[in-house]
Design a protein around this motif. Structure first.
Motif, PDB file in Angstrom:
ATOM      1  N   PHE A  34       0.835  -1.177  -0.074  1.00 52.46           N
ATOM      2  CA  PHE A  34      -0.231   0.053   0.006  1.00 52.46           C
ATOM      3  C   PHE A  34       0.670   1.402   0.033  1.00 52.46           C
ATOM      4  N   THR A  35       2.065   0.989   0.040  1.00 50.81           N
ATOM      5  CA  THR A  35       3.009   2.284   0.170  1.00 50.81           C
ATOM      6  C   THR A  35       3.581   2.432  -1.585  1.00 50.81           C
ATOM      7  N   ASP A  36       3.057   1.557  -2.439  1.00 49.58           N
ATOM      8  CA  ASP A  36       3.496   1.697  -3.731  1.00 49.58           C
ATOM      9  C   ASP A  36       3.366   2.933  -4.307  1.00 49.58           C
ATOM     10  N   PRO A  37       4.171   3.710  -4.888  1.00 49.69           N
ATOM     11  CA  PRO A  37       3.666   4.975  -5.365  1.00 49.69           C
ATOM     12  C   PRO A  37       2.539   4.970  -6.814  1.00 49.69           C
ATOM     13  N   ALA A  38       2.456   3.677  -7.172  1.00 48.24           N
ATOM     14  CA  ALA A  38       1.616   3.569  -8.112  1.00 48.24           C
ATOM     15  C   ALA A  38       0.041   3.682  -7.518  1.00 48.24           C
ATOM     16  N   TYR A  39      -0.018   3.414  -6.102  1.00 49.77           N
ATOM     17  CA  TYR A  39      -1.116   3.900  -5.355  1.00 49.77           C
ATOM     18  C   TYR A  39      -1.166   5.191  -4.749  1.00 49.77           C
ATOM     19  N   LEU A  40       0.022   5.317  -4.082  1.00 45.69           N
ATOM     20  CA  LEU A  40       0.078   6.657  -3.457  1.00 45.69           C
ATOM     21  C   LEU A  40      -0.360   8.040  -4.476  1.00 45.69           C
ATOM     22  N   ASN A  41       0.317   7.648  -5.580  1.00 46.75           N
ATOM     23  CA  ASN A  41       0.421   9.152  -6.586  1.00 46.75           C
ATOM     24  C   ASN A  41      -0.752   8.948  -7.438  1.00 46.75           C
ATOM     25  N   SER A  42      -1.789   7.926  -7.279  1.00 46.42           N
ATOM     26  CA  SER A  42      -2.618   7.818  -8.357  1.00 46.42           C
ATOM     27  C   SER A  42      -3.731   8.821  -8.072  1.00 46.42           C
TER      28      SER A  42
ATOM     29  N   TYR B 184       4.205  -6.988   1.197  1.00 48.23           N
ATOM     30  CA  TYR B 184       5.663  -6.560   0.857  1.00 48.23           C
ATOM     31  C   TYR B 184       6.549  -6.180   1.841  1.00 48.23           C
ATOM     32  N   HIS B 185       5.748  -5.630   2.836  1.00 51.66           N
ATOM     33  CA  HIS B 185       6.829  -4.942   3.933  1.00 51.66           C
ATOM     34  C   HIS B 185       6.824  -5.836   5.201  1.00 51.66           C
ATOM     35  N   GLN B 186       6.062  -6.928   5.074  1.00 50.87           N
ATOM     36  CA  GLN B 186       5.934  -7.867   6.436  1.00 50.87           C
ATOM     37  C   GLN B 186       6.798  -9.169   5.807  1.00 50.87           C
ATOM     38  N   VAL B 187       7.060  -9.457   4.825  1.00 52.69           N
ATOM     39  CA  VAL B 187       7.684 -10.523   4.421  1.00 52.69           C
ATOM     40  C   VAL B 187       9.114 -10.952   4.839  1.00 52.69           C
ATOM     41  N   THR B 188       9.654 -11.851   5.383  1.00 54.96           N
ATOM     42  CA  THR B 188      10.771 -12.078   5.776  1.00 54.96           C
ATOM     43  C   THR B 188      11.340 -13.641   5.119  1.00 54.96           C
ATOM     44  N   ALA B 189      12.761 -13.936   5.284  1.00 54.33           N
ATOM     45  CA  ALA B 189      13.373 -14.929   4.840  1.00 54.33           C
ATOM     46  C   ALA B 189      12.554 -16.279   5.244  1.00 54.33           C
TER      47      ALA B 189
ATOM     48  N   THR C  77      -3.333   6.663   7.210  1.00 51.17           N
ATOM     49  CA  THR C  77      -2.517   6.752   5.878  1.00 51.17           C
ATOM     50  C   THR C  77      -1.352   6.961   6.265  1.00 51.17           C
ATOM     51  N   SER C  78      -0.925   6.851   7.591  1.00 51.38           N
ATOM     52  CA  SER C  78       0.463   6.882   7.976  1.00 51.38           C
ATOM     53  C   SER C  78       1.358   5.854   7.032  1.00 51.38           C
ATOM     54  N   THR C  79       2.466   6.172   7.002  1.00 52.74           N
ATOM     55  CA  THR C  79       3.358   5.207   6.498  1.00 52.74           C
ATOM     56  C   THR C  79       3.597   4.069   7.153  1.00 52.74           C
ATOM     57  N   ALA C  80       3.796   4.157   8.583  1.00 50.54           N
ATOM     58  CA  ALA C  80       3.786   2.864   9.438  1.00 50.54           C
ATOM     59  C   ALA C  80       2.604   2.018   9.266  1.00 50.54           C
ATOM     60  N   PHE C  81       1.277   2.623   9.352  1.00 50.13           N
ATOM     61  CA  PHE C  81       0.113   1.893   9.092  1.00 50.13           C
ATOM     62  C   PHE C  81       0.130   1.120   7.809  1.00 50.13           C
TER      63      PHE C  81
END
Length: 291
Positions: free
Chosen positions: A183-191, A218-223, A207-211
């Motif tokens: 949800f922080t993808d510029p394709a969303y945020l700048n649309s 994408y931001h939660q995935v780990t190895a 709509t904070s970045t942290a939230f």
């Protein structure tokens, strides 16, 4: 966000049933046992796991199951505000017919509205279903190994739960069909597209970045994430292509087993030969990582 279109694929899945017939498993166990105490096929619909009318799921338990029987959860789409487990019936039917030694759980979850945000409500519902199954493992005769197939918003929920909330690492594979990942993808945020803006608005006023990072697979995935298979359409008006390619690249960087398919000329769902391709690849992925 419109639900990934299921109802147009019945004929294609019928053909797939014939094509995959040779993959179907025998009803006896791998040792050739014909023990008379083997369990019969069992299904139960609309099992309540909470007090809300949407907190129900359908359960399908294979014949001859054992404590090693894996469980596939199906998570419907609908933009987090609509949809129903019946929308996943074609997936359910395909698995029951062609990978018959897997248990299937097709769930409904509480739907978001202007007064009730999707998060964390819907993630909590998935957790409640999984705990319900875990508490009844002996009764149902199943393992606690899980797989997910999610479509659209359901794919987002499947990935988010598997990456960020599976504290016991029960998930052995997860499939995203046109699911939002970042949800922080510029394709969303700048649309300025009102449809894309509505996707973010569904998740509430924060709509904070942290939230936004907290609710983004994408931001939660780990190895340690489970094997992941991704399907996206290059002409999808709801899910920018970068939602799939960025997660693909991150999975690659993390060394997570994954498979990615982009159908360049497809939108938010597809039929015909591309659906056939999706089904072949998903079937093989399930066999490799869950079955």
């Amino acid at each position: 966000m419109k639900l990934f279109i299921m109802k147009t694929i019945s004929n294609t899945l019928f053909l797939l049933t014939l094509l995959f017939f040779t993959f179907s498993c025998d009803s006896t166990d791998e040792n050739g046992s014909t023990n008379n105490e083997q369990l019969a096929y069992y299904e139960e619909l609309n099992i309540a796991y909470g007090t809300d009318s949407n907190q129900v799921f359908d359960l399908y338990l294979p014949a001859n199951r054992t404590e090693d029987t894996k469980v596939m959860l199906l998570i419907h789409g609908g933009g987090w505000t609509s949809g129903d487990k019946e929308d996943m019936n074609e997936f359910k039917n395909y698995i029951l017919q062609n990978i018959p030694d897997i248990a299937v759980v097709n769930i409904n979850y509480r739907l978001a509205d202007e007064n009730t945000p999707a998060y964390p409500m819907q993630i909590n519902d998935i957790t409640t279903v999984i705990n319900y199954l875990k508490n009844r493992q002996s009764e149902y005769v199943i393992s606690d190994d899980l797989g997910f197939v999610g479509a659209s918003a359901g794919a987002h929920l499947s990935m988010l739960w598997s990456y960020a909330f599976d504290t016991d690492q029960q998930t052995k594979m997860v499939c995203s069909i046109v699911g939002p990942t970042n949800f922080t993808d510029p394709a969303y945020l700048n649309s300025t597209d009102p449809i894309l803006e509505a996707i973010l608005n569904t998740y509430g006023l924060d709509t904070s970045t942290a939230f936004l990072e907290g609710v983004s697979p994408y931001h939660q995935v780990t190895a340690s994430a489970p094997p992941t298979i991704l399907f996206y359409g290059g002409q999808d008006p709801l899910i920018p292509t970068t939602q799939g390619t960025s997660l693909r690249d991150k999975l690659e960087d993390l060394g997570v087993i994954h498979d990615f398919t982009l159908y360049e000329n497809e939108g938010h769902g597809w039929t015909g030969l591309n659906l056939l391709d999706t089904t072949f690849k998903l079937h093989a992925f399930i066999e490799a990582h869950l079955n």
